[in-house]
Design an enzyme around this catalytic site. Structure first.
Site, short mmCIF file in Angstrom:
data_model
loop_
_atom_site.label_atom_id
_atom_site.label_comp_id
_atom_site.label_asym_id
_atom_site.label_seq_id
_atom_site.Cartn_x
_atom_site.Cartn_y
_atom_site.Cartn_z
N HIS A 82 -10.71 14.94 -1.76
CA HIS A 82 -9.85 14.04 -2.54
C HIS A 82 -10.15 12.57 -2.36
O HIS A 82 -9.50 11.73 -2.97
CB HIS A 82 -8.38 14.30 -2.18
CG HIS A 82 -7.98 15.72 -2.41
ND1 HIS A 82 -8.00 16.66 -1.40
CD2 HIS A 82 -7.59 16.37 -3.54
CE1 HIS A 82 -7.62 17.83 -1.90
NE2 HIS A 82 -7.38 17.68 -3.19
N GLY B 57 2.82 4.50 -1.90
CA GLY B 57 2.79 5.69 -2.75
C GLY B 57 2.04 5.42 -4.04
O GLY B 57 1.25 6.24 -4.52
N ARG C 41 3.04 3.50 6.34
CA ARG C 41 3.51 3.64 4.96
C ARG C 41 4.22 2.36 4.54
O ARG C 41 5.04 1.81 5.29
CB ARG C 41 4.46 4.85 4.86
CG ARG C 41 5.28 4.87 3.60
CD ARG C 41 5.85 6.21 3.25
NE ARG C 41 6.99 6.12 2.36
CZ ARG C 41 6.94 5.75 1.08
NH1 ARG C 41 5.78 5.41 0.53
NH2 ARG C 41 8.03 5.68 0.34
N ILE C 42 3.88 1.85 3.37
CA ILE C 42 4.61 0.73 2.77
C ILE C 42 5.14 1.26 1.44
O ILE C 42 4.37 1.69 0.60
CB ILE C 42 3.72 -0.53 2.59
CG1 ILE C 42 2.38 -0.18 1.92
CG2 ILE C 42 3.49 -1.24 3.92
CD1 ILE C 42 1.56 -1.41 1.51
N GLY C 43 6.45 1.27 1.29
CA GLY C 43 6.98 1.87 0.08
C GLY C 43 8.41 1.47 -0.19
O GLY C 43 8.98 0.66 0.53
N SER C 44 8.97 2.06 -1.22
CA SER C 44 10.34 1.75 -1.58
C SER C 44 11.26 2.87 -1.11
O SER C 44 10.81 3.98 -0.81
CB SER C 44 10.46 1.55 -3.09
OG SER C 44 10.02 2.72 -3.75
N SER D 88 14.80 -0.55 -2.86
CA SER D 88 14.62 -0.87 -4.28
C SER D 88 15.80 -0.45 -5.13
O SER D 88 15.95 -0.88 -6.27
CB SER D 88 13.35 -0.19 -4.81
OG SER D 88 13.48 1.21 -4.68
N ASP D 89 16.64 0.45 -4.59
CA ASP D 89 17.82 0.91 -5.33
C ASP D 89 18.84 1.40 -4.30
O ASP D 89 18.52 1.51 -3.12
CB ASP D 89 17.46 2.03 -6.31
CG ASP D 89 16.79 3.21 -5.62
OD1 ASP D 89 15.56 3.15 -5.43
OD2 ASP D 89 17.50 4.15 -5.24
N ARG E 58 -9.19 10.90 -8.85
CA ARG E 58 -7.87 11.18 -9.47
C ARG E 58 -7.02 9.93 -9.64
O ARG E 58 -5.79 10.00 -9.64
CB ARG E 58 -7.08 12.19 -8.63
CG ARG E 58 -7.67 13.59 -8.65
CD ARG E 58 -6.90 14.51 -7.75
NE ARG E 58 -7.51 15.82 -7.76
CZ ARG E 58 -6.89 16.93 -8.18
NH1 ARG E 58 -5.66 16.87 -8.62
NH2 ARG E 58 -7.51 18.08 -8.14
N ARG F 234 0.09 -0.30 -6.57
CA ARG F 234 0.58 -1.19 -5.51
C ARG F 234 -0.50 -1.37 -4.44
O ARG F 234 -0.58 -2.41 -3.80
CB ARG F 234 1.87 -0.67 -4.90
CG ARG F 234 2.60 -1.78 -4.16
CD ARG F 234 4.00 -1.39 -3.76
NE ARG F 234 4.83 -1.10 -4.91
CZ ARG F 234 5.88 -0.29 -4.89
NH1 ARG F 234 6.24 0.30 -3.78
NH2 ARG F 234 6.58 -0.08 -5.98
N ARG G 250 10.57 -7.63 -7.52
CA ARG G 250 9.99 -6.65 -6.60
C ARG G 250 8.87 -7.26 -5.76
O ARG G 250 8.75 -6.95 -4.58
CB ARG G 250 9.42 -5.47 -7.38
CG ARG G 250 10.52 -4.53 -7.78
CD ARG G 250 10.00 -3.37 -8.58
NE ARG G 250 11.13 -2.51 -8.84
CZ ARG G 250 11.16 -1.21 -8.61
NH1 ARG G 250 10.11 -0.61 -8.13
NH2 ARG G 250 12.23 -0.50 -8.87
N GLU H 132 8.21 10.42 1.82
CA GLU H 132 6.92 10.66 2.46
C GLU H 132 6.87 10.56 3.98
O GLU H 132 5.99 11.15 4.63
CB GLU H 132 5.86 9.68 1.89
CG GLU H 132 5.46 9.91 0.46
CD GLU H 132 6.42 9.26 -0.54
OE1 GLU H 132 7.22 8.39 -0.13
OE2 GLU H 132 6.40 9.63 -1.72
N1 ADE Z 1 12.36 5.79 -3.34
C1 ADE Z 1 13.01 4.70 -3.81
N2 ADE Z 1 14.26 5.01 -4.16
C2 ADE Z 1 14.42 6.32 -3.89
C3 ADE Z 1 15.48 7.22 -4.06
N3 ADE Z 1 16.64 6.82 -4.54
N4 ADE Z 1 15.29 8.52 -3.70
C4 ADE Z 1 14.11 8.91 -3.22
N5 ADE Z 1 13.07 8.12 -3.04
C5 ADE Z 1 13.22 6.83 -3.38
#
Ligand code: ADE
Length: 234
Positions: free
Chosen positions: A4, A20, A87-90, A203-204, A43, A24, A217, A181
């Site tokens: 991969h 992810g 890991r860098i993510g939301s 992020s939410d 991919r 980004r 963001r 993750e």
């Molecule tokens: N990543 C960002 N927001 C999320 C959520 N509400 N649920 C799962 N993964 C997320």
């Protein structure tokens, strides 16, 4: 090359940041790395290697969810010798004091199951971050003027959740945020004796239903990348 990852041996740095979203990965590489070179696009999973303050760094997308992350992290560790994986993510906020834009450091990650669950059988293994990275990230986040939290996160298998009762139990027991993750990343790092951490931007929010507008963001994600890079080389 692996199944991969199209990178040549030596193309991947010992320190790997793992967003992810492959786009980004491109944004973070263009924004933070010097002389960033594209080293994988199999991919569409973009990966770049460059330098940050003179240190070699790869930023590699993982895709969404633990099965996807597991493929890339297994190959990055076993075939390319990655040592430090962040890991860098939301993530979605799960507590009233964890606000949108805040940064959460995942000290441990609970889960209903990961691609590794079958090997643990009856054991409820507790996937845990590397303490040195966690401490360094905590220190790197001080003085940035951001809400910073360290604690337990939830690595979910579903974005569209059909078990609100389960979220309530996690909220009662102090889980800070949900993402998809980190638990498998922590398990793989433990298995192979590597260092791992998840640095997450809220992020939410599951309680307020607030979401970070897309134009805001970038700045928030920038703080997260800066914290991850500073911690990796502390
Ligand atoms: N990543 C960002 N927001 C999320 C959520 N509400 N649920 C799962 N993964 C997320």
């Amino acid at each position: 090359m692996t199944i991969h990852i199209g990178a040549k041996p030596g193309d991947i740095a010992e320190t790997v940041l793992l967003p992810g979203d492959p786009y980004r990965a491109r944004w973070a590489a263009q924004t933070f790395l010097k002389d960033a070179v594209l080293v994988n696009e199999v991919r569409g999973m973009l990966a770049y290697t460059g330098t940050w303050n003179g240190h070699r760094v790869t930023i590699h997308g993982t895709g969404m969810g633990m099965p996807s992350l597991s493929i890339y992290v297994n190959e990055l560790i076993r075939d390319y010798g990655a040592q430090t994986l962040i890991r860098i993510g939301s993530a979605g906020g799960m507590q009233p004091h964890v606000k949108v834009r805040d940064v959460v450091l995942g000290m441990s990650a609970c889960t209903t199951g990961t691609p590794s669950s079958t090997i643990f059988r009856e054991l409820n293994y507790a996937p845990t971050a590397d303490f040195g990275l966690l401490k360094a990230a905590w220190e790197a986040g001080q003085g940035k003027g951001i809400g910073l939290h360290a604690g337990q996160i939830y690595s979910s298998d579903t974005f569209y959740d059909e078990r609100p009762d389960l979220n309530e139990q996690m909220q009662r027991h102090g889980v800070l945020a949900v993402e998809m993750e980190a638990a498998e990343l922590y398990i793989l790092a433990a298995r192979y004796g590597r260092r791992a951490l998840a640095v997450l931007t809220i992020s939410d929010h599951l309680l307020t239903h607030e979401a970070l507008p897309s134009d805001q963001r970038e700045q928030s994600f920038g703080d997260m990348v800066d914290i991850a890079l500073t911690a990796a080389f502390a």
